[in-house]
Design a protein around this motif. Structure first.
Motif, PDB file in Angstrom:
ATOM      1  N   THR A  59      74.116  -3.191  53.377  1.00 48.44           N
ATOM      2  CA  THR A  59      74.973  -3.642  54.468  1.00 48.44           C
ATOM      3  C   THR A  59      75.786  -4.854  54.047  1.00 48.44           C
ATOM      4  O   THR A  59      76.977  -4.948  54.336  1.00 48.44           O
ATOM      5  N   LYS A  71      81.805  -4.232  58.365  1.00 45.26           N
ATOM      6  CA  LYS A  71      80.653  -3.391  58.045  1.00 45.26           C
ATOM      7  C   LYS A  71      79.396  -3.897  58.732  1.00 45.26           C
ATOM      8  O   LYS A  71      78.595  -3.107  59.231  1.00 45.26           O
ATOM      9  N   VAL A  75      77.218  -1.739  61.411  1.00 43.95           N
ATOM     10  CA  VAL A  75      75.772  -1.507  61.283  1.00 43.95           C
ATOM     11  C   VAL A  75      75.040  -2.042  62.507  1.00 43.95           C
ATOM     12  O   VAL A  75      74.088  -1.420  62.993  1.00 43.95           O
TER      13      VAL A  75
END
Length: 108
Positions: A59, A71, A75
């Protein structure tokens, strides 16, 4: 097949054989060894910690660089949707759409 390609092919075959040997040895040794419950729980916990660590690093980083805030937010959205017990496809699609939207609007 060139020289470099033959090395790749041999490497794939060796990895495949090693994988099947490891699987077979686990099946073969399962009836011959006894593991107490404490050690069984420790192995289960260590596998969870390993997967969690892998997820965190994937991640936060892409190759050698920071992945960017988009990102991380994507997530986080996936974690929230999974926590609310949505189906896997919905979780993946929502995380993908949020990340893509943020990147489209210029977030790193």
């Amino acid at each position: 097949m060139s020289h470099g390609q033959s090395y790749i092919f041999v490497g794939i075959v060796i990895l495949a054989l090693g994988t099947y040997l490891i699987r077979y040895s686990g099946f073969y040794l399962a009836n011959r060894m006894t593991i107490n419950e404490q050690h069984r729980q420790l192995l289960s916990d260590s596998a969870c910690v390993l997967l969690f660590t892998l997820a965190v690093f994937n991640t936060l980083f892409t190759e050698n660089h920071f992945s960017g805030i988009s990102k991380i937010i994507g997530v986080s959205v996936a974690i929230i949707f999974a926590w609310k017990k949505y189906s896997l496809i919905i979780v993946i699609l929502m995380a993908m759409m949020v990340t893509a939207t943020l990147r489209y609007f210029g977030f790193p």
